[in-house]
Motif scaffolding. Sequence first.
Motif, PDB file in Angstrom:
ATOM      1  N   GLN A 130       0.837  -1.206   0.000  1.00 50.97           N
ATOM      2  CA  GLN A 130       0.000   0.000   0.000  1.00 50.97           C
ATOM      3  C   GLN A 130       0.873   1.258   0.000  1.00 50.97           C
ATOM      4  O   GLN A 130       0.574   2.238  -0.699  1.00 50.97           O
ATOM      5  CB  GLN A 130      -0.948   0.003   1.201  1.00 50.97           C
ATOM      6  N   GLN A 131       1.971   1.260   0.768  1.00 50.93           N
ATOM      7  CA  GLN A 131       2.868   2.417   0.793  1.00 50.93           C
ATOM      8  C   GLN A 131       3.499   2.648  -0.575  1.00 50.93           C
ATOM      9  O   GLN A 131       3.551   3.775  -1.073  1.00 50.93           O
ATOM     10  CB  GLN A 131       3.960   2.217   1.841  1.00 50.93           C
ATOM     11  N   LYS A 133       2.392   1.636  -3.446  1.00 52.16           N
ATOM     12  CA  LYS A 133       1.349   2.009  -4.406  1.00 52.16           C
ATOM     13  C   LYS A 133       0.987   3.485  -4.260  1.00 52.16           C
ATOM     14  O   LYS A 133       0.861   4.196  -5.259  1.00 52.16           O
ATOM     15  CB  LYS A 133       0.109   1.143  -4.193  1.00 52.16           C
ATOM     16  N   ARG A 134       0.869   3.959  -3.014  1.00 54.26           N
ATOM     17  CA  ARG A 134       0.584   5.377  -2.801  1.00 54.26           C
ATOM     18  C   ARG A 134       1.694   6.258  -3.375  1.00 54.26           C
ATOM     19  O   ARG A 134       1.448   7.255  -4.018  1.00 54.26           O
ATOM     20  CB  ARG A 134       0.410   5.655  -1.306  1.00 54.26           C
ATOM     21  N   LYS A 135       2.922   5.831  -3.133  1.00 55.37           N
ATOM     22  CA  LYS A 135       4.068   6.606  -3.636  1.00 55.37           C
ATOM     23  C   LYS A 135       4.069   6.594  -5.173  1.00 55.37           C
ATOM     24  O   LYS A 135       4.308   7.628  -5.797  1.00 55.37           O
ATOM     25  CB  LYS A 135       5.370   5.985  -3.112  1.00 55.37           C
ATOM     26  N   SER A 138       1.163   8.791  -6.553  1.00 50.91           N
ATOM     27  CA  SER A 138       1.270  10.228  -6.284  1.00 50.91           C
ATOM     28  C   SER A 138       2.233  10.919  -7.240  1.00 50.91           C
ATOM     29  O   SER A 138       2.207  12.125  -7.376  1.00 50.91           O
ATOM     30  CB  SER A 138       1.716  10.462  -4.841  1.00 50.91           C
TER      31      SER A 138
END
Length: 139
Positions: A130-131, A133-135, A138
């Motif tokens: 999840q981290q 993927k968020r990075k 963004s």
Amino acid sequence: MSNYPLLNLFLTMLWFFLWILWLMLLFRVIVDIFRDDDLSGWGKAGWLIFACILPFLGIFVYLIVRGPGMGEREARHARRQEQAFRAYIKDAAAESSETPTAPKPRAGVDDLEKLIGLRDHGDLTEEEFQQAKRKLLSV
């Protein structure tokens, strides 16, 4: 109070849960009958008639005769669904890449596919995935 002792209540609940369990087995068997590509139409009709006319015996015989393949058929169906989903995602990403406002979407899709592969293989935990993927999203 009531004329319904605790043991009778327990037995009623037991029969109720066994009935629910049998209904779940019945629906699972019916779904497996329709999902199986190896059975002919006559074979499917025969198993359904057997399961409907003699419900308990029909379900138990089906589980004994065809039960070992039920898991394989379910796994095959899940793989097909996942492949169709991934193909849909790739097509949707390719369509969005044709718009001029999207900067390098194919690279993001490839990176996301790599992340999914690492998560599915067990190299990444769900939190790490999840981290990352968020990075990735963004940017």
